[in-house]
Enzyme design. Sequence first.
Site, PDB file in Angstrom:
ATOM      1  N   LEU A 139       0.839  -1.202   0.000  1.00 18.20           N
ATOM      2  CA  LEU A 139       0.000   0.000   0.000  1.00 18.20           C
ATOM      3  C   LEU A 139       0.873   1.251   0.000  1.00 18.20           C
ATOM      4  O   LEU A 139       0.539   2.251  -0.653  1.00 18.20           O
ATOM      5  CB  LEU A 139      -0.928  -0.003   1.216  1.00 18.20           C
ATOM      6  CG  LEU A 139      -1.826   1.232   1.354  1.00 18.20           C
ATOM      7  CD1 LEU A 139      -2.768   1.361   0.167  1.00 18.20           C
ATOM      8  CD2 LEU A 139      -2.618   1.176   2.660  1.00 18.20           C
ATOM      9  N   TYR A 140       1.978   1.205   0.746  1.00 19.29           N
ATOM     10  CA  TYR A 140       2.905   2.340   0.748  1.00 19.29           C
ATOM     11  C   TYR A 140       3.338   2.676  -0.678  1.00 19.29           C
ATOM     12  O   TYR A 140       3.284   3.836  -1.106  1.00 19.29           O
ATOM     13  CB  TYR A 140       4.130   2.009   1.605  1.00 19.29           C
ATOM     14  CG  TYR A 140       5.263   3.004   1.471  1.00 19.29           C
ATOM     15  CD1 TYR A 140       5.126   4.313   1.932  1.00 19.29           C
ATOM     16  CD2 TYR A 140       6.467   2.640   0.861  1.00 19.29           C
ATOM     17  CE1 TYR A 140       6.159   5.226   1.796  1.00 19.29           C
ATOM     18  CE2 TYR A 140       7.498   3.545   0.728  1.00 19.29           C
ATOM     19  CZ  TYR A 140       7.345   4.841   1.196  1.00 19.29           C
ATOM     20  OH  TYR A 140       8.373   5.743   1.057  1.00 19.29           O
ATOM     21  N   ALA A 141       3.745   1.649  -1.420  1.00 16.63           N
ATOM     22  CA  ALA A 141       4.177   1.856  -2.810  1.00 16.63           C
ATOM     23  C   ALA A 141       3.033   2.417  -3.650  1.00 16.63           C
ATOM     24  O   ALA A 141       3.238   3.305  -4.485  1.00 16.63           O
ATOM     25  CB  ALA A 141       4.669   0.542  -3.400  1.00 16.63           C
ATOM     26  N   THR A 197       0.564   4.295  -2.681  1.00 14.47           N
ATOM     27  CA  THR A 197       0.312   5.714  -2.383  1.00 14.47           C
ATOM     28  C   THR A 197       1.379   6.601  -3.004  1.00 14.47           C
ATOM     29  O   THR A 197       1.095   7.734  -3.420  1.00 14.47           O
ATOM     30  CB  THR A 197       0.250   5.973  -0.866  1.00 14.47           C
ATOM     31  OG1 THR A 197       1.499   5.623  -0.241  1.00 14.47           O
ATOM     32  CG2 THR A 197      -0.884   5.191  -0.218  1.00 14.47           C
TER      33      THR A 197
END
Length: 408
Positions: free
Chosen positions: A217-219, A221
């Site tokens: 999810l970090y990637a 965003t």
Amino acid sequence: MDKHRSRWTYSITKLIFWTTLFAGTILFICFHSPPSDSPSIHPKMKWGSPQWEKRVKSSARSRSGHFTILVTGVAGFVGSHVSAALKRRGDGVVGLDNFNSYYDPSLKRARQKLLERNGIFVIEGDINDNHLLKKLFDIVAFTHVMHLAAQAGVRYAMKNPGSYIHSNIAGLVSVFEACKLANPQPAIVWASSSSVYGLNSKAPFSEKDRTDQPASLYAATKKAGEEIAHTYNHIYGLSITGLRFFTVYGPWGRPDMAYFFFTKNILKGKSINVFEGSNNKSVARDFTYIDDIVKGCLGALDTAEKSTGSGGKKKGNAQLRVFNLGNTSPVPVTKLVSLLEKLLKVKARKNVLPLPRNGDVMFTHANISYAQKEFGYKPSTDLQMGIQKFLNWYLDYYSISEKKKSFW
């Protein structure tokens, strides 16, 4: 059959990406304006008071011919080092940070003290506070914004996904909105991530490679952030440069990074988890020393062209760039552990485990030729030298807390 499966996987990936972007936009609309009376790091100084404004203006004052820069995430690892370097060379710097508790806030407060000792006013506030951002742009005509505030970490996204939408999507839009409405509009340099390369297996990673297969999810965003940057550049004429950082390490680093908590656990005699992929292949990272990252940030800032809009209206095409900032020399994590053992003179207790499906990837490897061409980016610190400098700082900071700490 393989062709249809490939198309299906690609469609699902795009669906996840655009769902994330849509959710972030909705959250931005609903929640990007918290109360304007943001707490101050100086309890006796009221936010927006004449005394507060005076400190903001004083911190923003630069030498003749230098820049005036708003740095978000100023008390973070990269933000504090970049801000210190900017101030040393004569730029005016105003810092903003919300001091969240993703990792020990006391480390951020220690960085804050060092920054303020060197003339940088650090404002405690959130990038989603549009009243605060508007006030800052009303007080100071920033030439540049160095947007480094973000929710970091790949694994934490599985525990607190909302924090990534709040900071990395809604927060980015909030900053772009403030810049869009400013007159003059500042040029923007912001932190993307090497994580955008996701499941890409082509090495080294080039800015031209596909980035539509995020592994976390970090990637996702950060990938969404790059698309949002394109939109604000296209519609409003904002000059925007994204920087894809590759595994930054060094003194005053983040406690959630492997080199940091490996050091902590090795010294305490606790075991560490070392992950490997199939065929007992070690996970590898393109470890990049903080001083090299700072040089890259300043190089991007110095070559950023002016935005072309004014008060929210575009007047011409503006610069839009993205750069890899890495060391272009991946190192297996097993080698990092061996290096720590050697320098600490302590044997690590290792648990070798298969790489879990938590968003981590097997390797990262930066192609830095574009940054080299555009502003002479050339990392010069190898892992042994960088880790030694980190350990010197770590042992001093955590062993002799009463001793006066030095930033540089």
